[in-house]
Scaffold this motif. Sequence first.
Motif, PDB file in Angstrom:
ATOM      1  N   LYS A   1      20.471  87.308  77.327  1.00 32.62           N
ATOM      2  CA  LYS A   1      21.858  87.699  77.082  1.00 32.62           C
ATOM      3  C   LYS A   1      22.806  86.888  77.966  1.00 32.62           C
ATOM      4  O   LYS A   1      23.865  86.446  77.508  1.00 32.62           O
ATOM      5  CB  LYS A   1      22.026  89.201  77.350  1.00 32.62           C
ATOM      6  CG  LYS A   1      23.354  89.749  76.944  1.00 32.62           C
ATOM      7  CD  LYS A   1      23.540  89.657  75.460  1.00 32.62           C
ATOM      8  CE  LYS A   1      24.865  90.255  75.051  1.00 32.62           C
ATOM      9  NZ  LYS A   1      25.224  89.899  73.693  1.00 32.62           N
ATOM     10  N   GLU A   2      22.435  86.667  79.224  1.00 27.32           N
ATOM     11  CA  GLU A   2      23.248  85.841  80.128  1.00 27.32           C
ATOM     12  C   GLU A   2      23.328  84.399  79.623  1.00 27.32           C
ATOM     13  O   GLU A   2      24.394  83.788  79.637  1.00 27.32           O
ATOM     14  CB  GLU A   2      22.666  85.856  81.539  1.00 27.32           C
ATOM     15  CG  GLU A   2      22.976  87.090  82.323  1.00 27.32           C
ATOM     16  CD  GLU A   2      24.458  87.199  82.652  1.00 27.32           C
ATOM     17  OE1 GLU A   2      25.064  86.198  83.062  1.00 27.32           O
ATOM     18  OE2 GLU A   2      24.996  88.298  82.481  1.00 27.32           O
ATOM     19  N   VAL A   3      22.209  83.858  79.190  1.00 28.24           N
ATOM     20  CA  VAL A   3      22.196  82.488  78.663  1.00 28.24           C
ATOM     21  C   VAL A   3      23.062  82.394  77.417  1.00 28.24           C
ATOM     22  O   VAL A   3      23.822  81.439  77.245  1.00 28.24           O
ATOM     23  CB  VAL A   3      20.747  82.026  78.377  1.00 28.24           C
ATOM     24  CG1 VAL A   3      20.734  80.729  77.599  1.00 28.24           C
ATOM     25  CG2 VAL A   3      19.977  81.873  79.667  1.00 28.24           C
ATOM     26  N   GLU A   4      22.969  83.386  76.554  1.00 26.03           N
ATOM     27  CA  GLU A   4      23.780  83.389  75.343  1.00 26.03           C
ATOM     28  C   GLU A   4      25.268  83.399  75.683  1.00 26.03           C
ATOM     29  O   GLU A   4      26.051  82.629  75.116  1.00 26.03           O
ATOM     30  CB  GLU A   4      23.435  84.607  74.492  1.00 26.03           C
ATOM     31  CG  GLU A   4      24.267  84.721  73.235  1.00 26.03           C
ATOM     32  CD  GLU A   4      24.035  86.022  72.494  1.00 26.03           C
ATOM     33  OE1 GLU A   4      24.610  86.155  71.401  1.00 26.03           O
ATOM     34  OE2 GLU A   4      23.308  86.897  72.991  1.00 26.03           O
ATOM     35  N   GLU A   5      25.672  84.246  76.616  1.00 26.11           N
ATOM     36  CA  GLU A   5      27.076  84.319  77.018  1.00 26.11           C
ATOM     37  C   GLU A   5      27.549  82.993  77.624  1.00 26.11           C
ATOM     38  O   GLU A   5      28.659  82.541  77.369  1.00 26.11           O
ATOM     39  CB  GLU A   5      27.294  85.455  78.011  1.00 26.11           C
ATOM     40  CG  GLU A   5      27.321  86.816  77.380  1.00 26.11           C
ATOM     41  CD  GLU A   5      28.490  86.999  76.437  1.00 26.11           C
ATOM     42  OE1 GLU A   5      29.625  86.649  76.798  1.00 26.11           O
ATOM     43  OE2 GLU A   5      28.254  87.487  75.325  1.00 26.11           O
ATOM     44  N   SER A   6      26.697  82.390  78.431  1.00 25.03           N
ATOM     45  CA  SER A   6      27.041  81.108  79.033  1.00 25.03           C
ATOM     46  C   SER A   6      27.223  80.029  77.969  1.00 25.03           C
ATOM     47  O   SER A   6      28.154  79.219  78.033  1.00 25.03           O
ATOM     48  CB  SER A   6      25.953  80.711  80.025  1.00 25.03           C
ATOM     49  OG  SER A   6      26.232  79.479  80.598  1.00 25.03           O
TER      50      SER A   6
ATOM     51  N   ASN B   1      32.867  89.290  76.305  1.00 25.09           N
ATOM     52  CA  ASN B   1      32.193  90.058  77.355  1.00 25.09           C
ATOM     53  C   ASN B   1      32.586  89.583  78.750  1.00 25.09           C
ATOM     54  O   ASN B   1      31.848  89.766  79.705  1.00 25.09           O
ATOM     55  CB  ASN B   1      30.676  89.976  77.173  1.00 25.09           C
ATOM     56  CG  ASN B   1      30.227  90.641  75.897  1.00 25.09           C
ATOM     57  OD1 ASN B   1      30.841  91.590  75.443  1.00 25.09           O
ATOM     58  ND2 ASN B   1      29.168  90.132  75.304  1.00 25.09           N
ATOM     59  N   ASP B   2      33.741  88.924  78.866  1.00 23.36           N
ATOM     60  CA  ASP B   2      34.325  88.468  80.132  1.00 23.36           C
ATOM     61  C   ASP B   2      33.496  87.424  80.867  1.00 23.36           C
ATOM     62  O   ASP B   2      33.534  87.363  82.098  1.00 23.36           O
ATOM     63  CB  ASP B   2      34.610  89.660  81.058  1.00 23.36           C
ATOM     64  CG  ASP B   2      35.691  90.566  80.490  1.00 23.36           C
ATOM     65  OD1 ASP B   2      36.592  90.043  79.812  1.00 23.36           O
ATOM     66  OD2 ASP B   2      35.627  91.782  80.722  1.00 23.36           O
ATOM     67  N   ARG B   3      32.767  86.608  80.180  1.00 22.35           N
ATOM     68  CA  ARG B   3      32.069  85.465  80.785  1.00 22.35           C
ATOM     69  C   ARG B   3      33.063  84.308  80.829  1.00 22.35           C
ATOM     70  O   ARG B   3      33.724  84.017  79.851  1.00 22.35           O
ATOM     71  CB  ARG B   3      30.854  85.114  79.951  1.00 22.35           C
ATOM     72  CG  ARG B   3      30.146  83.893  80.422  1.00 22.35           C
ATOM     73  CD  ARG B   3      29.546  84.118  81.773  1.00 22.35           C
ATOM     74  NE  ARG B   3      28.245  83.510  81.813  1.00 22.35           N
ATOM     75  CZ  ARG B   3      27.394  83.701  82.754  1.00 22.35           C
ATOM     76  NH1 ARG B   3      27.704  84.484  83.747  1.00 22.35           N
ATOM     77  NH2 ARG B   3      26.246  83.132  82.749  1.00 22.35           N
ATOM     78  N   VAL B   4      33.195  83.659  81.978  1.00 25.41           N
ATOM     79  CA  VAL B   4      34.189  82.610  82.169  1.00 25.41           C
ATOM     80  C   VAL B   4      33.503  81.259  82.305  1.00 25.41           C
ATOM     81  O   VAL B   4      32.494  81.128  82.986  1.00 25.41           O
ATOM     82  CB  VAL B   4      35.039  82.896  83.430  1.00 25.41           C
ATOM     83  CG1 VAL B   4      36.021  81.778  83.693  1.00 25.41           C
ATOM     84  CG2 VAL B   4      35.764  84.223  83.293  1.00 25.41           C
ATOM     85  N   GLY B   5      34.065  80.254  81.635  1.00 23.34           N
ATOM     86  CA  GLY B   5      33.610  78.880  81.782  1.00 23.34           C
ATOM     87  C   GLY B   5      34.810  77.998  82.078  1.00 23.34           C
ATOM     88  O   GLY B   5      35.856  78.139  81.443  1.00 23.34           O
ATOM     89  N   ARG B   6      34.677  77.109  83.065  1.00 25.70           N
ATOM     90  CA  ARG B   6      35.803  76.245  83.440  1.00 25.70           C
ATOM     91  C   ARG B   6      35.356  74.795  83.501  1.00 25.70           C
ATOM     92  O   ARG B   6      34.296  74.503  84.043  1.00 25.70           O
ATOM     93  CB  ARG B   6      36.347  76.641  84.806  1.00 25.70           C
ATOM     94  CG  ARG B   6      37.084  77.944  84.806  1.00 25.70           C
ATOM     95  CD  ARG B   6      37.661  78.274  86.158  1.00 25.70           C
ATOM     96  NE  ARG B   6      38.447  77.163  86.679  1.00 25.70           N
ATOM     97  CZ  ARG B   6      38.526  76.842  87.966  1.00 25.70           C
ATOM     98  NH1 ARG B   6      37.866  77.539  88.848  1.00 25.70           N
ATOM     99  NH2 ARG B   6      39.257  75.835  88.353  1.00 25.70           N
ATOM    100  N   ILE B   7      36.181  73.919  82.965  1.00 28.14           N
ATOM    101  CA  ILE B   7      35.938  72.482  83.087  1.00 28.14           C
ATOM    102  C   ILE B   7      37.266  71.765  83.307  1.00 28.14           C
ATOM    103  O   ILE B   7      38.331  72.298  83.012  1.00 28.14           O
ATOM    104  CB  ILE B   7      35.255  71.876  81.838  1.00 28.14           C
ATOM    105  CG1 ILE B   7      36.155  72.024  80.620  1.00 28.14           C
ATOM    106  CG2 ILE B   7      33.910  72.467  81.581  1.00 28.14           C
ATOM    107  CD1 ILE B   7      36.124  70.815  79.753  1.00 28.14           C
TER     108      ILE B   7
ATOM    109  N   ILE C   1      12.416  93.805  79.607  1.00 24.93           N
ATOM    110  CA  ILE C   1      13.802  94.140  79.938  1.00 24.93           C
ATOM    111  C   ILE C   1      14.454  93.018  80.745  1.00 24.93           C
ATOM    112  O   ILE C   1      15.608  92.651  80.501  1.00 24.93           O
ATOM    113  CB  ILE C   1      13.859  95.489  80.683  1.00 24.93           C
ATOM    114  CG1 ILE C   1      13.475  96.622  79.735  1.00 24.93           C
ATOM    115  CG2 ILE C   1      15.233  95.738  81.287  1.00 24.93           C
ATOM    116  CD1 ILE C   1      13.278  97.956  80.408  1.00 24.93           C
ATOM    117  N   ILE C   2      13.722  92.456  81.694  1.00 28.74           N
ATOM    118  CA  ILE C   2      14.252  91.344  82.493  1.00 28.74           C
ATOM    119  C   ILE C   2      14.531  90.137  81.602  1.00 28.74           C
ATOM    120  O   ILE C   2      15.591  89.501  81.713  1.00 28.74           O
ATOM    121  CB  ILE C   2      13.273  90.988  83.628  1.00 28.74           C
ATOM    122  CG1 ILE C   2      13.249  92.105  84.669  1.00 28.74           C
ATOM    123  CG2 ILE C   2      13.645  89.657  84.278  1.00 28.74           C
ATOM    124  CD1 ILE C   2      12.156  91.958  85.713  1.00 28.74           C
ATOM    125  N   ASP C   3      13.603  89.816  80.705  1.00 23.93           N
ATOM    126  CA  ASP C   3      13.799  88.689  79.790  1.00 23.93           C
ATOM    127  C   ASP C   3      14.998  88.914  78.877  1.00 23.93           C
ATOM    128  O   ASP C   3      15.768  87.986  78.606  1.00 23.93           O
ATOM    129  CB  ASP C   3      12.553  88.452  78.945  1.00 23.93           C
ATOM    130  CG  ASP C   3      11.413  87.844  79.741  1.00 23.93           C
ATOM    131  OD1 ASP C   3      11.654  87.390  80.883  1.00 23.93           O
ATOM    132  OD2 ASP C   3      10.281  87.825  79.217  1.00 23.93           O
TER     133      ASP C   3
END
Length: 128
Positions: A38-43, A102-108, A31-33
Amino acid sequence: MNNQKGVVFPMVLIIASVFIMLMILMIDQFIIDKRFYKEVEESLVADHLVHLAVKEVTAGWEEDMPEVFQGDITYPDGAVRYSLLKHDGRYAFIEFSSTTKNDRVGRIVIQYDKEAGRVVEWIEKQTG
């Protein structure tokens, strides 16, 4: 057989308990993995959206870059908002902010060289 005096049942309970504890630990780790992936995918999706937007926005520029601009680009996996931060001489600084479904934000922020017609520096910003 009379020498055992009830040793088998406690041994079976101990082995079964160890097996069940290991199984619970393995499920917990799974479950942790799964959350981590999922977090890495969103990023990665947020980062990819920004890369697509930078290519699309800077594709038409050679030396005649607009003085003031901002806008939104919508993709199937999210949207990117961009705006000109600073425009002086040879370089322009443009901020890109992507938001996934899924509301993941990336800024550059990129530093664009107008004479060379390419991105010179890529500065990633931390998001909250």
